[in-house]
Design an enzyme around this catalytic site. Structure first.
Site, PDB file in Angstrom:
ATOM      1  N   LYS A 188       0.831  -1.204   0.000  1.00  0.00           N
ATOM      2  CA  LYS A 188       0.000   0.000   0.000  1.00  0.00           C
ATOM      3  C   LYS A 188       0.876   1.270   0.000  1.00  0.00           C
ATOM      4  O   LYS A 188       2.097   1.175  -0.001  1.00  0.00           O
ATOM      5  CB  LYS A 188      -0.960  -0.038   1.193  1.00  0.00           C
ATOM      6  CG  LYS A 188      -2.031  -1.158   1.078  1.00  0.00           C
ATOM      7  CD  LYS A 188      -2.924  -0.980  -0.102  1.00  0.00           C
ATOM      8  CE  LYS A 188      -4.072  -1.925  -0.372  1.00  0.00           C
ATOM      9  NZ  LYS A 188      -4.393  -3.071   0.379  1.00  0.00           N
TER      10      LYS A 188
HETATM   11  C1  LIG Z   1      -5.676  -3.884   0.776  1.00  0.00           C
HETATM   12  C2  LIG Z   1      -7.135  -3.673   0.748  1.00  0.00           C
HETATM   13  C3  LIG Z   1      -7.968  -4.001   1.828  1.00  0.00           C
HETATM   14  C4  LIG Z   1      -7.522  -4.777   3.034  1.00  0.00           C
HETATM   15  O1  LIG Z   1      -6.352  -4.398   3.579  1.00  0.00           O
HETATM   16  P1  LIG Z   1      -5.394  -5.529   4.231  1.00  0.00           P
HETATM   17  O2  LIG Z   1      -4.471  -4.689   5.044  1.00  0.00           O
HETATM   18  O3  LIG Z   1      -4.695  -6.206   3.088  1.00  0.00           O
HETATM   19  O4  LIG Z   1      -6.226  -6.420   5.042  1.00  0.00           O
HETATM   20  C5  LIG Z   1      -9.301  -3.669   1.759  1.00  0.00           C
HETATM   21  N1  LIG Z   1      -9.810  -3.063   0.676  1.00  0.00           N
HETATM   22  C6  LIG Z   1      -9.051  -2.760  -0.394  1.00  0.00           C
HETATM   23  C7  LIG Z   1      -9.690  -2.070  -1.553  1.00  0.00           C
HETATM   24  C8  LIG Z   1      -7.698  -3.080  -0.398  1.00  0.00           C
HETATM   25  O5  LIG Z   1      -6.962  -2.822  -1.475  1.00  0.00           O
END
Ligand SMILES: *Cc1c(COP(=O)(O)O)cnc(C)c1O
Length: 376
Positions: A188
């Protein structure tokens, strides 16, 4: 033997960007031998609070952030939450984890964000909340979603997992609105390794998620931030082991210092893609303001070309690509009636490499190869 013609470099779709400071910070936590939730988590929450101007509760994933936010609103069995089908399955799993039903909605194909008019048609007396997903970092018509929610007495949980660091109408995502949830997983906009956060001004939600991340143990957060443990306590709600560790927070604190650098690099690369591809007849680009958002992924819409063939050819040229996302209403667990806009768009979506360690030359190479593949 040397292999002639082999790609010496693979352009990765996405990756973590980790430097010496993050490694040193992790070593510091390991040296102090307090790995669980303590001082570093408190400090990371303070850094995020200063950045967003609102209280922040950190958890171990973005999915956990969404789950706890929903639970704290009292959403559960038999309730319905409106959400776009075209999102990571995490959004759907977080809703169904509470016992509620994720009601799959269409997207606006220009921005791949929730189509508020379609959502309106799916309102019932069981609808409790709406979860807009800031796809690729863009917020689409978020104002309209807040208006729709207000008119219908719905809570808003923004799945802002793609959007950390971005702005909407001049305001930082997470600094306004009802509840925003972020992810700090490995790829992210900033990472903690894994991690997530809930941001809101709602005191009741804050109190509930602080307890629920620590198995529901009342006020355990305050104790841990003083280096103490809870030996005698009460539990009033269902809780989970969802708290963040000091190791994760130490990485996050260092990543926050690099957010300006990461954001401007992501913007620069996305703008380069835009410039290179805007006049290509076989490609449509999303409608996003690259000056204000932090682009998390770079998604293009193909016209009359075979996506799988292109993906194969790009991979042969050392370029990884992705598909964001498999529509959730087509999954066995969440199967619901057809969504024509989503189903028509999905096979056309292709995600190109984007992360802060790429250079403009890499983007040029990806675009050249992509255009070459589409010509043959
Ligand atoms: C990454 C993501 C999540 C969840 O995050 P995690 O930290 O991987 O559990 C939820 N929604 C979207 C759109 C994402 O890209």
């Amino acid at each position: 033997m040397e292999s002639v013609g082999m790609m010496d470099k693979v352009i990765r779709l996405s990756k973590s960007v980790i430097g010496g400071a993050e490694k040193k910070a992790v070593m510091g936590v390991l040296d102090r031998e307090y790995l669980g939730m303590g001082k570093e988590v408190q400090e990371f929450e303070n850094v995020l609070h200063d950045f967003l101007g609102r209280p922040v509760v950190c958890v171990n994933t973005g999915t956990a952030a969404l789950h706890l936010a929903l639970q704290a609103l009292g959403i559960g069995l038999g309730d319905e939450v409106l959400v776009q089908s075209l999102t990571y399955v995490a959004s759907f799993q977080a809703i169904s984890a509470t016992g509620a039903i994720p009601v799959a909605c269409e997207i606006d194909p220009d921005t791949v964000t929730l189509d508020v008019n379609d959502a309106r048609k799916r309102l019932t007396e069981r609808t409790k909340a709406v979860m807009p997903v800031h796809y690729a970092g863009g917020m689409g018509g978020l104002d309209e979603i807040y208006e729709f929610a207000k008119d219908n007495g719905l809570r808003v949980i923004e799945d802002a997992c793609h959007a950390f660091g971005g702005y909407y109408n001049g305001k930082k995502v997470g600094s306004f609105g009802d509840i925003a949830c972020f992810s700090f997983d490995g790829i992210k906009n900033i990472t903690c390794g894994e991690g997530g956060a809930i941001v809101t001004e709602d005191e009741d939600v804050l109190r509930k998620v602080r307890d629920a991340r620590l198995l529901g143990v009342e006020k355990d957060t305050e104790k841990r931030y003083k280096g103490e443990r809870s030996w005698e306590f009460d539990v009033n709600n269902q809780g989970y082991r969802y708290h963040m560790s000091n190791i994760m927070a130490a990485i996050g604190i260092e990543q926050m210092k690099r957010l300006p650098e990461f954001s401007s690099q992501r913007r620069k690369l996305a703008k380069r893609y835009f410039k290179n591809l805007v006049s290509c007849n076989s490609i449509e680009l999303l409608n996003q303001d690259m000056e204000t958002i932090v682009p998390h992924i770079f998604v293009i819409k193909l016209k009359n070309v075979d996506r799988d063939k292109i993906r194969e050819q790009l991979l042969a040229s050392g370029i990884q690509t992705g598909v964001h996302y498999m529509p959730n209403h087509l999954l066995s667990f969440y199967h619901s009636s057809s969504l024509p806009v989503t189903e028509t768009l999905f096979p056309r979506l292709l995600t190109l490499p984007l992360h802060p360690d790429l250079e403009e030359d890499d983007i040029d190479y990806v675009c050249e190869e992509l255009i070459r593949c589409m010509d043959v």
